[in-house]
Design an enzyme around this catalytic site. Sequence first.
Site, PDB file in Angstrom:
ATOM      1  N   SER A  14      30.529 -32.348   7.826  1.00 24.88           N
ATOM      2  CA  SER A  14      29.656 -32.620   8.964  1.00 24.88           C
ATOM      3  C   SER A  14      28.246 -32.104   8.696  1.00 24.88           C
ATOM      4  O   SER A  14      27.582 -32.554   7.759  1.00 24.88           O
ATOM      5  CB  SER A  14      30.250 -32.007  10.240  1.00 24.88           C
ATOM      6  OG  SER A  14      29.544 -32.428  11.385  1.00 24.88           O
ATOM      7  N   HIS A 119      30.911 -37.232  15.922  1.00 22.17           N
ATOM      8  CA  HIS A 119      31.427 -38.188  14.928  1.00 22.17           C
ATOM      9  C   HIS A 119      32.190 -39.348  15.568  1.00 22.17           C
ATOM     10  O   HIS A 119      33.199 -39.798  15.044  1.00 22.17           O
ATOM     11  CB  HIS A 119      32.297 -37.457  13.897  1.00 22.17           C
ATOM     12  CG  HIS A 119      31.514 -36.485  13.073  1.00 22.17           C
ATOM     13  ND1 HIS A 119      30.596 -36.886  12.127  1.00 22.17           N
ATOM     14  CD2 HIS A 119      31.480 -35.140  13.081  1.00 22.17           C
ATOM     15  CE1 HIS A 119      30.046 -35.822  11.577  1.00 22.17           C
ATOM     16  NE2 HIS A 119      30.542 -34.756  12.150  1.00 22.17           N
TER      17      HIS A 119
END
Length: 229
Positions: A14, A119
């Site tokens: 991430s 996400h």
Amino acid sequence: EEGGLRADMAAGFSLGEIGALTYTRAVDLETGFHLVCRRGELMQAAAEEQPTAMAAVLKLSNEEVEQVCAQFAQVYPVNYNCPGQVSVACAKEQLAPFSAAVKAAGGRALPLKVRGGFHSPFMATAAQGFAQVLEECQVGQPEMPLYSNRTGAVYEGDPKPLLSQQIASPVRWETIVRNMIAAGADTFVELGPGKTLCGLIEKIDKTVKTYALSTQADLETILKEVKGC
């Protein structure tokens, strides 16, 4: 690197992908820091647009988690962490019924202490905004293989599209680790606080070595044990 240890390949989870991008010299340190700050601001703004939540689903396969998510209009599998662990993002009001559905399927859903559906499509505006930020920055080619959260494979071509898309797309961490091992990686060094990624990597493949680097003492141990291997 000052101690004589340099990686053969890199990846980040991430936000960590920006750190990995900087480590591989695709961007300089100042640009990397700028990207981290702007990414955070954009994701915070997107998170405030709609009440959302996240949960880690345990004991179910990736396919089983996807099947449960498909029963809901706004629940998405977003972090494929390791076998038996997938994080999902959802509209806040769907967390309770989704958790019940996971339990009925034989799994367990643990709410995460975050205030955003990261996400996932909930981050679409952040991804669009970050694409504009990237266009204003100089982003070159990594000096070593760098693995993409978006695809799980090594970056090829212009990194910018995948960097922006990953904000609203699942993190393919298990795929990344398996691909790195297939490419020859046998030792992983996690940079930053804690050892969460080391734990995930060990669950993906118990044959590789992992080291978590958070302190000066950690650094000295890693340089001693890994350097020259």
